[in-house]
Design a protein around this motif. Structure first.
Motif, PDB file in Angstrom:
ATOM      1  N   GLU A  82     -12.420  -5.508   7.110  1.00  0.00           N
ATOM      2  CA  GLU A  82     -11.543  -5.359   8.274  1.00  0.00           C
ATOM      3  C   GLU A  82     -12.270  -5.759   9.558  1.00  0.00           C
ATOM      4  N   GLU A  83     -13.558  -5.485   9.633  1.00  0.00           N
ATOM      5  CA  GLU A  83     -14.327  -5.883  10.805  1.00  0.00           C
ATOM      6  C   GLU A  83     -14.424  -7.407  10.881  1.00  0.00           C
ATOM      7  N   LYS A  88      -6.598  -4.664  10.239  1.00  0.00           N
ATOM      8  CA  LYS A  88      -6.563  -3.674   9.165  1.00  0.00           C
ATOM      9  C   LYS A  88      -5.821  -4.243   7.957  1.00  0.00           C
ATOM     10  N   LEU A  89      -6.424  -4.075   6.775  1.00  0.00           N
ATOM     11  CA  LEU A  89      -5.769  -4.489   5.534  1.00  0.00           C
ATOM     12  C   LEU A  89      -4.666  -3.489   5.212  1.00  0.00           C
ATOM     13  N   PHE A 109      -2.708  -8.369   6.369  1.00  0.00           N
ATOM     14  CA  PHE A 109      -3.313  -7.576   7.437  1.00  0.00           C
ATOM     15  C   PHE A 109      -2.253  -7.174   8.452  1.00  0.00           C
TER      16      PHE A 109
END
Length: 114
Positions: A82-83, A88-89, A109
């Protein structure tokens, strides 16, 4: 962008190697809006290749690989994913074609990743 794709593919390969004892031999990933679409080639272990000689074996491998990978990602995405993507997944759709030893995963995402 090629470096991000390379890092993303390495995360996928590492996780699958940890889960199944063998990671894919080759991964091709494209980013489209809020999705990463990955095609994975050469996934099956020698044992799975042997089991895939029967329809029951193919069905077992398909069920185990698709369910297991979806459960793992729904519990927690790979560390750093995610970073890396800056998003965000929220969903993973995954399937494997046992006969061709090829899988496809679509990572969705919460916002565009391009």
């Amino acid at each position: 962008m090629p470096n991000v794709i390379h890092e993303f593919n390495d995360m996928i390969r590492k996780l699958r190697k940890e889960l199944f004892g063998k990671g894919p031999e080759r991964i091709h990933t494209v980013f489209v809006e809020n999705m990463a679409v990955s095609t994975l080639y050469g996934n099956l272990t020698p044992t799975e290749l042997f089991l895939s000689k029967t329809q029951e074996g193919k069905d077992m491998i398909h069920a185990a690989r698709t369910k297991m990978i979806q459960d793992v990602y729904s519990a927690s995405p790979p560390e750093g994913m995610e970073e890396l993507m800056g998003a965000k997944l929220v969903h993973l759709f995954s399937d494997i074609k046992v006969e061709e030893n090829m899988a496809v995963s679509v990572f969705v995402f919460d916002k565009n990743i391009m």
